[in-house]
Design a protein around this motif. Structure first.
Motif, PDB file in Angstrom:
ATOM      1  N   VAL A  49      73.200 -95.489  10.842  1.00 40.29           N
ATOM      2  CA  VAL A  49      72.538 -96.557  11.585  1.00 40.29           C
ATOM      3  C   VAL A  49      71.038 -96.516  11.326  1.00 40.29           C
ATOM      4  CG1 VAL A  49      72.046 -97.493  13.866  1.00 40.29           C
ATOM      5  CG2 VAL A  49      74.312 -96.523  13.370  1.00 40.29           C
ATOM      6  N   ALA A  50      70.459 -95.336  11.478  1.00 39.84           N
ATOM      7  CA  ALA A  50      69.018 -95.184  11.293  1.00 39.84           C
ATOM      8  C   ALA A  50      68.703 -93.725  11.041  1.00 39.84           C
ATOM      9  CB  ALA A  50      68.253 -95.679  12.512  1.00 39.84           C
ATOM     10  N   SER A  51      67.631 -93.501  10.290  1.00 42.39           N
ATOM     11  CA  SER A  51      67.200 -92.130  10.024  1.00 42.39           C
ATOM     12  C   SER A  51      65.682 -92.078  10.038  1.00 42.39           C
ATOM     13  CB  SER A  51      67.734 -91.625   8.681  1.00 42.39           C
ATOM     14  OG  SER A  51      67.209 -92.388   7.613  1.00 42.39           O
ATOM     15  N   ILE A  52      65.159 -90.867  10.252  1.00 38.81           N
ATOM     16  CA  ILE A  52      63.715 -90.686  10.316  1.00 38.81           C
ATOM     17  C   ILE A  52      63.362 -89.315   9.774  1.00 38.81           C
ATOM     18  CG2 ILE A  52      63.863 -89.875  12.722  1.00 38.81           C
ATOM     19  CD1 ILE A  52      61.103 -91.272  13.169  1.00 38.81           C
ATOM     20  N   THR A  53      62.323 -89.280   8.944  1.00 32.95           N
ATOM     21  CA  THR A  53      61.879 -88.014   8.385  1.00 32.95           C
ATOM     22  C   THR A  53      60.885 -87.344   9.335  1.00 32.95           C
ATOM     23  OG1 THR A  53      59.983 -88.954   7.232  1.00 32.95           O
ATOM     24  CG2 THR A  53      62.116 -89.039   6.097  1.00 32.95           C
ATOM     25  N   SER A  57      58.901 -91.575   8.402  1.00 29.99           N
ATOM     26  CA  SER A  57      59.472 -92.646   7.585  1.00 29.99           C
ATOM     27  C   SER A  57      60.868 -92.961   8.097  1.00 29.99           C
ATOM     28  CB  SER A  57      59.540 -92.210   6.119  1.00 29.99           C
ATOM     29  OG  SER A  57      58.248 -92.026   5.594  1.00 29.99           O
ATOM     30  N   VAL A  58      61.148 -94.250   8.241  1.00 28.69           N
ATOM     31  CA  VAL A  58      62.412 -94.664   8.864  1.00 28.69           C
ATOM     32  C   VAL A  58      63.234 -95.523   7.919  1.00 28.69           C
ATOM     33  CG1 VAL A  58      61.431 -94.544  11.179  1.00 28.69           C
ATOM     34  CG2 VAL A  58      61.377 -96.704   9.920  1.00 28.69           C
ATOM     35  N   ASN A  59      64.508 -95.554   8.221  1.00 29.62           N
ATOM     36  CA  ASN A  59      65.449 -96.346   7.441  1.00 29.62           C
ATOM     37  C   ASN A  59      66.507 -96.871   8.393  1.00 29.62           C
ATOM     38  OD1 ASN A  59      66.761 -97.328   5.003  1.00 29.62           O
ATOM     39  ND2 ASN A  59      68.282 -95.731   5.350  1.00 29.62           N
ATOM     40  N   VAL A  61      70.143 -99.507   8.818  1.00 30.55           N
ATOM     41  CA  VAL A  61      71.163-100.372   8.242  1.00 30.55           C
ATOM     42  C   VAL A  61      70.779-101.814   8.571  1.00 30.55           C
ATOM     43  CG1 VAL A  61      72.657-100.325  10.291  1.00 30.55           C
ATOM     44  CG2 VAL A  61      73.652-100.683   8.022  1.00 30.55           C
ATOM     45  N   ASP A  62      71.084-102.722   7.683  1.00 30.42           N
ATOM     46  CA  ASP A  62      70.627-104.110   7.836  1.00 30.42           C
ATOM     47  C   ASP A  62      71.049-104.729   9.169  1.00 30.42           C
ATOM     48  OD1 ASP A  62      70.930-105.123   4.325  1.00 30.42           O
ATOM     49  OD2 ASP A  62      69.350-104.074   5.418  1.00 30.42           O
ATOM     50  N   SER A  63      72.213-104.382   9.658  1.00 31.32           N
ATOM     51  CA  SER A  63      72.752-105.050  10.845  1.00 31.32           C
ATOM     52  C   SER A  63      71.981-104.729  12.119  1.00 31.32           C
ATOM     53  CB  SER A  63      74.225-104.672  11.037  1.00 31.32           C
ATOM     54  OG  SER A  63      74.372-103.271  11.194  1.00 31.32           O
ATOM     55  N   VAL A  64      71.129-103.705  12.114  1.00 34.50           N
ATOM     56  CA  VAL A  64      70.392-103.350  13.327  1.00 34.50           C
ATOM     57  C   VAL A  64      68.886-103.566  13.188  1.00 34.50           C
ATOM     58  CG1 VAL A  64      72.152-101.612  13.849  1.00 34.50           C
ATOM     59  CG2 VAL A  64      69.988-100.902  12.809  1.00 34.50           C
ATOM     60  N   LYS A  65      68.454-103.982  12.018  1.00 36.81           N
ATOM     61  CA  LYS A  65      67.014-104.189  11.816  1.00 36.81           C
ATOM     62  C   LYS A  65      66.485-105.235  12.783  1.00 36.81           C
ATOM     63  CE  LYS A  65      66.760-102.797   6.946  1.00 36.81           C
ATOM     64  NZ  LYS A  65      66.541-103.239   5.541  1.00 36.81           N
ATOM     65  N   GLY A  66      65.355-104.911  13.403  1.00 32.50           N
ATOM     66  CA  GLY A  66      64.764-105.826  14.366  1.00 32.50           C
ATOM     67  C   GLY A  66      65.292-105.655  15.775  1.00 32.50           C
ATOM     68  N   ARG A  67      66.360-104.875  15.935  1.00 36.83           N
ATOM     69  CA  ARG A  67      66.936-104.655  17.272  1.00 36.83           C
ATOM     70  C   ARG A  67      66.875-103.187  17.688  1.00 36.83           C
ATOM     71  NH1 ARG A  67      72.188-105.431  18.051  1.00 36.83           N
ATOM     72  NH2 ARG A  67      72.809-104.989  15.894  1.00 36.83           N
ATOM     73  N   PHE A  68      67.055-102.281  16.739  1.00 40.35           N
ATOM     74  CA  PHE A  68      67.056-100.846  17.041  1.00 40.35           C
ATOM     75  C   PHE A  68      65.764-100.213  16.520  1.00 40.35           C
ATOM     76  CE2 PHE A  68      71.958-100.025  17.018  1.00 40.35           C
ATOM     77  CZ  PHE A  68      72.123-101.081  17.912  1.00 40.35           C
ATOM     78  N   THR A  69      65.310 -99.191  17.228  1.00 36.87           N
ATOM     79  CA  THR A  69      64.133 -98.441  16.809  1.00 36.87           C
ATOM     80  C   THR A  69      64.422 -96.952  16.937  1.00 36.87           C
ATOM     81  OG1 THR A  69      62.641-100.188  17.576  1.00 36.87           O
ATOM     82  CG2 THR A  69      61.691 -98.013  17.174  1.00 36.87           C
ATOM     83  N   ILE A  70      64.252 -96.242  15.846  1.00 38.92           N
ATOM     84  CA  ILE A  70      64.414 -94.788  15.858  1.00 38.92           C
ATOM     85  C   ILE A  70      63.043 -94.143  15.940  1.00 38.92           C
ATOM     86  CG2 ILE A  70      64.420 -94.546  13.340  1.00 38.92           C
ATOM     87  CD1 ILE A  70      66.527 -92.310  13.701  1.00 38.92           C
ATOM     88  N   SER A  71      62.958 -93.076  16.709  1.00 38.82           N
ATOM     89  CA  SER A  71      61.699 -92.334  16.833  1.00 38.82           C
ATOM     90  C   SER A  71      62.038 -90.868  17.082  1.00 38.82           C
ATOM     91  CB  SER A  71      60.851 -92.904  17.977  1.00 38.82           C
ATOM     92  OG  SER A  71      61.529 -92.792  19.213  1.00 38.82           O
TER      93      SER A  71
END
Length: 118
Positions: A49-53, A57-59, A61-71
């Protein structure tokens, strides 16, 4: 020894929000590297779904872009996933995954259920 404690799942109506947390503790000389959230529904493969270094740096999946935020909070070895505007198709078991030992090793959390339904 690695321990991951996940929290924050639950039932929410479409359009609602949830915040997942995953706190990692690693004994010994290793430090936490990248962290991520995955999800899985019955009969489907687990997907990132999402990853963070460690540097932020974050990454996504297209289906959650703009809705999910990883921190993440590096001091607490904790990763968060803020999920807004949730949709029924976001319903899944969400798993935290952490890499350590320079990325050579990884460990999965126990999973937390997220259900989006009216």
């Amino acid at each position: 020894q690695v321990q991951l404690v996940e929290s924050g799942g639950g039932l929410v109506q479409p359009g609602g929000s949830l915040r997942l947390s995953c706190a990692a503790s690693i004994s010994g000389i290793f430090s936490v590297n990248s962290m991520g959230w995955y999800r899985q529904t019955p009969g489907k493969e687990r997907e990132l779904v999402a990853s963070i270094t460690t540097r932020g740096s974050v990454n996504y999946v297209d289906s959650v872009k703009g809705r999910f935020t990883i921190s993440r909070d590096n001091a607490k070895n904790t990763v968060y996933l803020q999920m807004n505007n949730l949709k029924p198709e976001d319903t899944a078991v969400y798993y935290c995954r952490v890499f350590y030992g320079g990325g050579e090793y990884n460990y999965w959390g126990q999973g937390t259920q997220v259900t989006v339904s009216s």
